[in-house]
Design a protein around this motif. Structure first.
Motif, PDB file in Angstrom:
ATOM      1  N   THR A   1       0.598  -1.291   0.238  1.00  0.00           N
ATOM      2  CA  THR A   1       0.154  -0.478  -0.059  1.00  0.00           C
ATOM      3  C   THR A   1       0.610   1.272   0.226  1.00  0.00           C
ATOM      4  OG1 THR A   1       0.307   0.758   2.745  1.00  0.00           O
ATOM      5  CG2 THR A   1      -1.786  -1.511   1.753  1.00  0.00           C
ATOM      6  N   TYR A   2       0.219   2.379  -0.350  1.00  0.00           N
ATOM      7  CA  TYR A   2       0.812   4.077  -0.363  1.00  0.00           C
ATOM      8  C   TYR A   2       0.409   4.324   0.225  1.00  0.00           C
ATOM      9  CZ  TYR A   2      -2.196   4.481  -4.375  1.00  0.00           C
ATOM     10  OH  TYR A   2      -3.653   4.372  -4.576  1.00  0.00           O
ATOM     11  N   GLY A   3      -0.581   4.638   0.105  1.00  0.00           N
ATOM     12  CA  GLY A   3      -1.918   5.975   1.329  1.00  0.00           C
ATOM     13  C   GLY A   3      -2.171   5.557   2.722  1.00  0.00           C
ATOM     14  N   THR A   4      -3.194   6.113   2.523  1.00  0.00           N
ATOM     15  CA  THR A   4      -3.666   6.030   4.377  1.00  0.00           C
ATOM     16  C   THR A   4      -4.653   5.093   4.145  1.00  0.00           C
ATOM     17  OG1 THR A   4      -4.488   8.444   4.344  1.00  0.00           O
ATOM     18  CG2 THR A   4      -2.127   7.602   4.964  1.00  0.00           C
ATOM     19  N   ASN A   5      -5.641   4.758   3.319  1.00  0.00           N
ATOM     20  CA  ASN A   5      -6.254   3.795   4.369  1.00  0.00           C
ATOM     21  C   ASN A   5      -5.907   2.061   3.051  1.00  0.00           C
ATOM     22  OD1 ASN A   5      -7.895   3.113   1.195  1.00  0.00           O
ATOM     23  ND2 ASN A   5      -8.687   5.160   1.469  1.00  0.00           N
TER      24      ASN A   5
ATOM     25  N   LYS B   1      -9.737  13.677  -5.659  1.00  0.00           N
ATOM     26  CA  LYS B   1      -8.435  15.029  -5.378  1.00  0.00           C
ATOM     27  C   LYS B   1      -7.181  14.844  -4.379  1.00  0.00           C
ATOM     28  CE  LYS B   1      -7.226  15.515 -10.524  1.00  0.00           C
ATOM     29  NZ  LYS B   1      -7.649  16.743 -11.619  1.00  0.00           N
ATOM     30  N   PRO B   2      -8.443  16.269  -3.456  1.00  0.00           N
ATOM     31  CA  PRO B   2      -8.394  16.399  -2.104  1.00  0.00           C
ATOM     32  C   PRO B   2      -7.579  15.371  -1.405  1.00  0.00           C
ATOM     33  CG  PRO B   2     -10.455  17.156  -2.506  1.00  0.00           C
ATOM     34  CD  PRO B   2      -9.599  16.415  -3.717  1.00  0.00           C
ATOM     35  N   SER B   3      -8.403  14.213  -1.163  1.00  0.00           N
ATOM     36  CA  SER B   3      -7.735  13.571  -0.013  1.00  0.00           C
ATOM     37  C   SER B   3      -7.191  11.929  -0.415  1.00  0.00           C
ATOM     38  CB  SER B   3      -9.892  12.197  -0.191  1.00  0.00           C
ATOM     39  OG  SER B   3     -10.592  12.111   0.508  1.00  0.00           O
ATOM     40  N   PHE B   4      -7.069  12.097  -1.797  1.00  0.00           N
ATOM     41  CA  PHE B   4      -5.855  11.240  -2.404  1.00  0.00           C
ATOM     42  C   PHE B   4      -4.326  12.059  -2.218  1.00  0.00           C
ATOM     43  CE2 PHE B   4      -2.440  10.514  -5.505  1.00  0.00           C
ATOM     44  CZ  PHE B   4      -2.783   9.430  -5.760  1.00  0.00           C
ATOM     45  N   LYS B   5      -4.446  13.514  -1.818  1.00  0.00           N
ATOM     46  CA  LYS B   5      -3.731  14.603  -1.727  1.00  0.00           C
ATOM     47  C   LYS B   5      -2.810  14.863  -0.738  1.00  0.00           C
ATOM     48  CE  LYS B   5      -3.607  17.800  -5.853  1.00  0.00           C
ATOM     49  NZ  LYS B   5      -4.342  18.912  -6.381  1.00  0.00           N
ATOM     50  N   LYS B   6      -4.167  14.757   0.131  1.00  0.00           N
ATOM     51  CA  LYS B   6      -3.349  14.595   1.175  1.00  0.00           C
ATOM     52  C   LYS B   6      -2.744  13.058   2.631  1.00  0.00           C
ATOM     53  CE  LYS B   6      -6.522  15.216   5.963  1.00  0.00           C
ATOM     54  NZ  LYS B   6      -5.187  14.427   7.243  1.00  0.00           N
ATOM     55  N   SER B   7      -4.120  12.521   1.262  1.00  0.00           N
ATOM     56  CA  SER B   7      -2.859  10.534   1.857  1.00  0.00           C
ATOM     57  C   SER B   7      -1.952  10.969   1.530  1.00  0.00           C
ATOM     58  CB  SER B   7      -3.646   9.990   1.305  1.00  0.00           C
ATOM     59  OG  SER B   7      -3.498   8.826   1.632  1.00  0.00           O
ATOM     60  N   LEU B   8      -1.204  11.324   0.169  1.00  0.00           N
ATOM     61  CA  LEU B   8       0.361  11.041  -0.084  1.00  0.00           C
ATOM     62  C   LEU B   8       0.908  12.618   0.709  1.00  0.00           C
ATOM     63  CD1 LEU B   8       0.139  10.731  -4.270  1.00  0.00           C
ATOM     64  CD2 LEU B   8      -0.022   8.792  -1.807  1.00  0.00           C
ATOM     65  N   ASP B   9       0.418  13.137   0.468  1.00  0.00           N
ATOM     66  CA  ASP B   9       1.398  14.473   1.875  1.00  0.00           C
ATOM     67  C   ASP B   9       1.716  14.061   2.932  1.00  0.00           C
ATOM     68  OD1 ASP B   9       1.517  16.187  -0.684  1.00  0.00           O
ATOM     69  OD2 ASP B   9       0.055  17.333   0.807  1.00  0.00           O
ATOM     70  N   TYR B  10       0.737  13.033   3.588  1.00  0.00           N
ATOM     71  CA  TYR B  10       0.834  12.809   4.647  1.00  0.00           C
ATOM     72  C   TYR B  10       1.972  11.358   5.094  1.00  0.00           C
ATOM     73  CZ  TYR B  10       0.696  10.191   9.084  1.00  0.00           C
ATOM     74  OH  TYR B  10       0.922   9.487   9.961  1.00  0.00           O
ATOM     75  N   MET B  11       2.192  11.075   3.462  1.00  0.00           N
ATOM     76  CA  MET B  11       2.860   9.408   3.152  1.00  0.00           C
ATOM     77  C   MET B  11       4.404  10.065   2.519  1.00  0.00           C
ATOM     78  SD  MET B  11       1.833   6.520   4.072  1.00  0.00           S
ATOM     79  CE  MET B  11       2.892   5.155   3.341  1.00  0.00           C
ATOM     80  N   GLY B  12       4.944  11.392   2.195  1.00  0.00           N
ATOM     81  CA  GLY B  12       5.708  11.981   1.787  1.00  0.00           C
ATOM     82  C   GLY B  12       5.793  11.165   0.465  1.00  0.00           C
ATOM     83  N   LEU B  13       4.961  11.370  -0.390  1.00  0.00           N
ATOM     84  CA  LEU B  13       5.469  10.630  -1.747  1.00  0.00           C
ATOM     85  C   LEU B  13       4.104  11.088  -2.638  1.00  0.00           C
ATOM     86  CD1 LEU B  13       4.052   6.972   0.156  1.00  0.00           C
ATOM     87  CD2 LEU B  13       6.367   7.667  -1.172  1.00  0.00           C
ATOM     88  N   GLU B  14       5.364  10.792  -3.835  1.00  0.00           N
ATOM     89  CA  GLU B  14       4.689  11.902  -5.037  1.00  0.00           C
ATOM     90  C   GLU B  14       3.832  11.191  -5.848  1.00  0.00           C
ATOM     91  OE1 GLU B  14       5.018  14.752  -5.898  1.00  0.00           O
ATOM     92  OE2 GLU B  14       6.154  15.239  -4.447  1.00  0.00           O
TER      93      GLU B  14
END
Lengths: 465, 199
Positions: free
Chosen positions: A289-293, A315-328
């Protein structure tokens, strides 16, 4: 028309079914632990009523216990108090407790099956969403809240509406390096973290029926991660073989009688499901997994979706998730450095998981800057691992073998991943902060986690097996 | 937490994030209490406070223009852990209603068991609510449980929502499931004695 396995079990447990009311469903076995039970016992005290059928409830301490020095008093005052409260409540209400220091103590969803308490055809509940694990035996098992724990303690029944039925069939054979954890992560990545909400799932197909009981438990365990009320697998010879001879399993004439009944537990050929999904085992890669769910997963060689591939609303939830993970967005994970490896939890902490990891790491050593925690699911798993010399393999590899508990799966005790660090974990949830405030989780199989422990980065385990 | 619900007119707090799991609503490290009270102070703990326990200015609960007894959130609200502490935290903070386009099953049960009303609306209606709050943070929503309606007061747009009749009666009258189950004692004992396989 025939019945599904789910309906056969449900129907045989309905005590009262009235129009406009949820069904009152009888519960065969109720597991409790220290975190979600104290308020339920308080409720009984306030009402001045006893536990209705104390022999049908079993308790253990798992969520909030330390995983080192369990023979010493728990240092953290609130945790100690919560565990002491379980001891007091179970003694006062006459419920059997496998507490710290007991040879049967462990994660509630590990000890039920290994003690032969979990059996086909049962209804099983616990104040924990991963109760779905027990569905691997052909039982209706699901997680409940504390008010419902109180209902079961008070009446041995629960009020529930009958969920819809979903069949998930996985055909064919798994490829090398792909294990049951990858199957379930793959399914969730395809249908999303809410794709089965409102349904009870039956898993079937060659890729499921060829699995061992422990591997089946991993699948059913994560049913909740796609929102399902629970997931089950029809019992078969593999199931019966696993149960036979276990501590609390039926013996002698009782065994013969039970076995005859269990052999009737399957979905009739002409039964109808509300939804049927079909997957092919050969399409499944080792997953990560790469995100937060848990729905945000992919094959380890694949790339995270780019923003262009998403709907505007996602997009907003996806961006929030990847920001948290520090991933692009659009990037891959192969070669990404990991800081921690956690092998444990009710998803993957059984003896087969530990054997799989030990076989893989034998003669190898962990990467220098990685911390590796192995947390066995129970005292019995721990003892078996020591008996087989698996502890020595881990020691030589630089892995820490700890004592049983939920540990870094939920970051409730002191086993937390530090802020900003990446942990490849065999647990079930990659939510924000799940393994500790600002900790970042990659969910994967025990085999993929072991590979990352050795290389220090996200690795395609197929290149090493 | 009041033990019934009928009618409410209130402004709402919007969190337009999908898949809000119960670990966000109340992180596990705050589940050590053995009573039901006091969880509100840690509601959305890690979104509300930074690692030095300072309020994060950009989080909606720290913005005084948003207040009210209704929480509005993106789809699949309450997924993940079965911890009822999530419902306790929401209730203890002062919310009586949660609106989303989709709820996780266990959370929905837990909310109802604590006299918090989860209202499921369509994605389009949810968007309209978010837009109404964006236009006016004090925008009022009106919930009528008897009629099963949710109205955006400023525009008059009204949605009908589903709730099962049993739970509706529980909410309006302040009954809980244990009261009902305890009344079935005779039926339960009859069931037990008639069951062939009572493991």
């Amino acid at each position: 028309m025939g019945k599904t396995l789910f309906d056969k079990i449900w129907d045989s447990h309905v005590v009262v079914s009235k129009a406009g009311f949820p069904d009152a469903v009888y519960i065969n076995t109720h597991f409790i632990h220290e975190v979600t039970s104290p308020q339920a016992f308080d409720g009984l005290r306030k009402r001045g009523i006893p536990v209705f059928r104390p022999a049908r409830t079993r308790a253990t301490a798992d969520h909030n216990v330390p995983t080192i020095d369990q023979h010493l008093p728990i240092k953290e005052a609130l945790s100690r108090k919560q565990v002491e409260m379980l001891t007091k409540n179970t003694a006062e209400f006459g419920v059997e407790l496998y507490g710290l220091g007991h040879p049967y103590q462990g994660i509630v969803h590990v000890i039920g099956p290994e003690l032969g308490i979990t059996l086909p055809g049962m209804t099983i509940v616990c104040g924990d969403s991963h109760t779905s694990t027990h569905g691997a035996f052909g039982a209706i098992a699901f997680g409940i809240g504390t008010s419902e724990v109180e209902q079961v303690l008070a009446t041995q029944c629960i009020l529930q509406y009958r969920p819809k039925r979903m069949k998930i069939e996985v055909n064919g054979k798994l490829k090398k390096g792909v294990v049951s954890k990858d199957i379930i992560l793959y399914i969730i990545s395809k249908i999303s973290a809410s794709g089965a909400t409102g349904y009870f799932v039956e898993y079937c197909g060659e890729a499921i029926s060829s699995l061992s009981m422990e591997a089946r438990m991993t699948i059913c365990n994560m049913s909740i991660e796609m929102g399902a009320r629970g997931g089950l697998i029809a019992p078969d010879e593999t199931t019966f073989e696993y149960i036979k001879g276990r501590e609390f399993a039926p013996k002698g004439a009782d065994w013969d009688k039970a076995l005859a009944y269990w052999r009737t537990l399957y979905t009739d050929a002409d039964a109808q499901f509300d939804v049927v999904l079909t997957f092919n085992a050969a399409d499944i890669e080792p997953m990560i997994t790469y995100g937060t769910n848990p729905g945000m997963g992919m094959g380890v060689t694949q790339h995270i979706p780019s923003l262009e591939q998403l709907d505007e609303k996602e997009k907003p939830s996806f961006k929030k998730s990847l920001d948290y993970m520090g991933l692009e967005p659009g990037s891959g994970l192969l070669g990404k450095k990991v800081d921690y490896v956690f092998i444990g939890s009710c998803t993957n902490s059984r003896i087969e998981d530990l054997r799989m990891v030990a076989d893989f790491v034998k003669g190898k050593h962990k990467a220098d800057d990685v911390v590796v925690w192995i947390v066995p699911g129970s005292k019995q798993v721990e003892a078996q691992a020591r008996k087989e010399g698996i502890d020595k393999v881990f020691e030589a590899a630089g892995f820490q073998l700890r004592e049983p508990g939920c540990s870094a799966c939920l970051g409730m005790n002191e086993d937390k991943v530090p802020a900003g660090m990446y942990c490849i974990s065999t647990s079930n949830r990659n939510f924000e902060g799940r393994q500790g405030p600002n900790a970042r989780t990659f969910l994967a199989s025990p085999l993929s986690a072991a590979a990352a422990a050795i290389t220090g980065k996200v690795t395609d385990v197929r290149e090493l097996v | 937490m009041s033990k019934n619900f009928q009618h409410l007119v209130s402004s709402a707090v919007p969190i337009a994030i999908e898949n809000i799991d119960t670990d966000q609503i109340i992180p596990a490290r705050f589940l050590k209490a053995t009573t039901r009270e006091g969880f509100g102070e840690n509601l959305f703990r890690d979104w509300r406070f930074d690692s030095d326990n300072q309020p994060k200015k950009d989080f909606v609960l720290n913005n005084p223009i948003y207040k009210g007894q209704i929480l509005v959130a993106g789809k699949n609200f309450g997924c993940g852990s079965s911890r009822e502490h999530a419902a306790w935290a929401i209730g203890d903070y002062g919310f009586k209603v949660v609106i989303s386009s989709f709820f996780a099953d266990i959370f929905k049960n837990n909310a109802l068991n604590n006299f918090i009303l989860p209202i499921t609306v369509t994605d389009a209606f949810l968007d309209n609510i978010f837009k109404a709050i964006e236009a006016d943070p004090a925008a009022q929503l009106e919930v009528d449980l008897e009629k099963q309606t949710l109205k955006i007061v400023a525009t008059g747009e009204t949605a009908q929502f589903d709730i099962n009749p049993y739970k509706k009666a529980c909410l309006i009258n302040g009954y809980d499931d244990i009261d009902y189950l305890l009344s079935l004692r005779k039926e339960i004992e009859t069931y037990e004695s008639g069951r062939e396989f009572n493991f």
